[in-house]
Design a protein around this motif. Sequence first.
Motif, short mmCIF file in Angstrom:
data_model
loop_
_atom_site.label_atom_id
_atom_site.label_comp_id
_atom_site.label_asym_id
_atom_site.label_seq_id
_atom_site.Cartn_x
_atom_site.Cartn_y
_atom_site.Cartn_z
N SER A 212 -3.84 3.41 -3.11
CA SER A 212 -3.02 2.99 -4.25
C SER A 212 -2.05 1.92 -3.76
N ARG A 213 -1.71 1.03 -4.69
CA ARG A 213 -0.78 -0.07 -4.35
C ARG A 213 0.30 -0.17 -5.41
N SER B 247 -1.23 7.67 1.65
CA SER B 247 -2.29 8.47 1.04
C SER B 247 -1.67 9.75 0.47
N THR C 170 -4.55 2.09 -8.77
CA THR C 170 -5.49 2.74 -7.85
C THR C 170 -6.90 2.34 -8.24
N GLU C 171 -7.61 1.78 -7.27
CA GLU C 171 -9.01 1.45 -7.47
C GLU C 171 -9.84 2.45 -6.69
N ARG C 172 -11.04 2.67 -7.14
CA ARG C 172 -11.93 3.63 -6.49
C ARG C 172 -12.06 3.36 -4.99
N ASN C 173 -11.92 4.43 -4.22
CA ASN C 173 -12.09 4.39 -2.77
C ASN C 173 -11.17 3.39 -2.06
N ARG C 174 -10.06 3.09 -2.67
CA ARG C 174 -9.07 2.20 -2.04
C ARG C 174 -7.69 2.86 -2.15
N GLU D 268 0.84 -1.20 0.00
CA GLU D 268 0.00 0.00 0.00
C GLU D 268 0.88 1.25 0.00
#
Length: 130
Positions: free
Chosen positions: A72-73, A36, A66-70, A33
């Motif tokens: 970034s990895r 933010s 990056t996926e919505r509301n998650r 992860e």
Amino acid sequence: MNMQFNTRAPVYLQVVDYFKKKMALGELKAGDEMPSRRELANDLKINPNTVQKAFKEMEDQQLITTERNRPSRVTTDVTILAQIRSEIVDDAVAVFVESIQELDVSVDELVEKIKRQYKEGMYDDRSVGS
């Protein structure tokens, strides 16, 4: 997080390079992860828009997902992670070669010196931890 910014390159690209190095060193692994955007901007004391631009660049280079509301990895694509490491090594070698060419050193002499210094460095690193 401790970053020193220079004036030669845009700050967002320096942020991208920082994370590339972390990935190349294995400090950030596939699937880890990312911090933010807000947290990173606060830690680095830079504009959140600059961080957003850096993340966008990393997404464009497929370094992170990056996926919505998650959060970034880091990418899980091992090929991309290997390319990052290779790119960093190539850049370092290019800087070194450019600086050493002025001395008119033969490739054989240079390789021998590099091998010796590399081996000495390996032994120095081991003795520090002992």
